[in-house]
Design a protein around this motif. Sequence first.
Motif, PDB file in Angstrom:
ATOM      1  N   VAL A   1       2.182  -5.605  -0.795  1.00 40.93           N
ATOM      2  CA  VAL A   1       1.811  -6.308  -2.020  1.00 40.93           C
ATOM      3  C   VAL A   1       0.473  -5.788  -2.539  1.00 40.93           C
ATOM      4  N   LEU A   2      -0.448  -5.485  -1.644  1.00 43.43           N
ATOM      5  CA  LEU A   2      -1.718  -4.893  -2.071  1.00 43.43           C
ATOM      6  C   LEU A   2      -1.470  -3.539  -2.746  1.00 43.43           C
ATOM      7  N   ALA A   3      -0.604  -2.715  -2.156  1.00 41.28           N
ATOM      8  CA  ALA A   3      -0.280  -1.411  -2.754  1.00 41.28           C
ATOM      9  C   ALA A   3       0.395  -1.584  -4.116  1.00 41.28           C
ATOM     10  N   LEU A   4       1.286  -2.575  -4.223  1.00 44.36           N
ATOM     11  CA  LEU A   4       1.929  -2.850  -5.513  1.00 44.36           C
ATOM     12  C   LEU A   4       0.901  -3.264  -6.561  1.00 44.36           C
ATOM     13  N   THR A   5      -0.083  -4.055  -6.150  1.00 42.39           N
ATOM     14  CA  THR A   5      -1.126  -4.499  -7.078  1.00 42.39           C
ATOM     15  C   THR A   5      -1.945  -3.321  -7.582  1.00 42.39           C
ATOM     16  N   VAL A   6      -2.318  -2.437  -6.676  1.00 38.55           N
ATOM     17  CA  VAL A   6      -3.070  -1.243  -7.067  1.00 38.55           C
ATOM     18  C   VAL A   6      -2.203  -0.375  -7.983  1.00 38.55           C
ATOM     19  N   GLY A   7      -0.929  -0.219  -7.624  1.00 37.89           N
ATOM     20  CA  GLY A   7      -0.010   0.550  -8.464  1.00 37.89           C
ATOM     21  C   GLY A   7       0.128  -0.041  -9.853  1.00 37.89           C
ATOM     22  N   PHE A   8       0.186  -1.363  -9.928  1.00 48.68           N
ATOM     23  CA  PHE A   8       0.276  -2.053 -11.219  1.00 48.68           C
ATOM     24  C   PHE A   8      -0.926  -1.701 -12.093  1.00 48.68           C
ATOM     25  N   ILE A   9      -2.107  -1.769 -11.514  1.00 48.08           N
ATOM     26  CA  ILE A   9      -3.328  -1.487 -12.267  1.00 48.08           C
ATOM     27  C   ILE A   9      -3.375  -0.031 -12.710  1.00 48.08           C
ATOM     28  N   VAL A  10      -3.000   0.878 -11.812  1.00 51.39           N
ATOM     29  CA  VAL A  10      -3.053   2.307 -12.125  1.00 51.39           C
ATOM     30  C   VAL A  10      -1.982   2.710 -13.143  1.00 51.39           C
ATOM     31  N   LEU A  11      -0.791   2.121 -13.026  1.00 48.90           N
ATOM     32  CA  LEU A  11       0.324   2.550 -13.863  1.00 48.90           C
ATOM     33  C   LEU A  11       0.414   1.860 -15.223  1.00 48.90           C
ATOM     34  N   MET A  12      -0.292   0.750 -15.421  1.00 44.46           N
ATOM     35  CA  MET A  12      -0.185   0.059 -16.710  1.00 44.46           C
ATOM     36  C   MET A  12      -0.545   0.955 -17.893  1.00 44.46           C
ATOM     37  N   PRO A  13      -1.621   1.743 -17.827  1.00 44.40           N
ATOM     38  CA  PRO A  13      -1.911   2.609 -18.977  1.00 44.40           C
ATOM     39  C   PRO A  13      -0.816   3.653 -19.238  1.00 44.40           C
ATOM     40  N   VAL A  14      -0.064   4.004 -18.214  1.00 42.94           N
ATOM     41  CA  VAL A  14       0.981   5.017 -18.362  1.00 42.94           C
ATOM     42  C   VAL A  14       2.310   4.403 -18.794  1.00 42.94           C
TER      43      VAL A  14
END
Length: 163
Positions: free
Chosen positions: A86-99
């Motif tokens: 879930v922590l990795a998903l959260t980081v992924g969410f933040i990183v991927l939102m601009p893309v």
Amino acid sequence: MEKRPGLLPELIIPVGSIAFGIYYLSTVWELPFQAKVVGIYVAAAIAILSFILFIRFGREIWSGQKSWGIEGFFSDPVSEARRWSVLALTVGFIVLMPVLGFVVTIFAFVFSAVIVIGGVERIKAAAFTALGMTIVAFLVFIVLVKVRFPTNTIDQTLKDLFL
């Protein structure tokens, strides 16, 4: 002596949520009225749910079911893997939102988080939960408050339909 499960790890989410609520209110306070109202509702929901959890935690401490420590936090490899996922998903969410844009990342994050926490057998529930939360998030943040999140074709199409 039998070791009781520790309560401190369970405090992470409500304490983090309260901190988020305070942060969120501080960021919307200078914005238009609609943003303040949404901020107040978000903070109030977090406060109410956290208060209910604190009552439960108090009962568990008082009855001796739990201790104040961290016993059992790292003893279950499945739960630990879920926490890190879930922590990795959260980081992924933040990183991927601009893309990927707002709608796609919200849906993907909620869907993936429900699958990680509940298991693959919850795929139907994950899809409905993700769809519902995506619709609510879109209507509140994009339509009502008019937040300018990163967009893609899907976001822009939905904005054109609603705005």
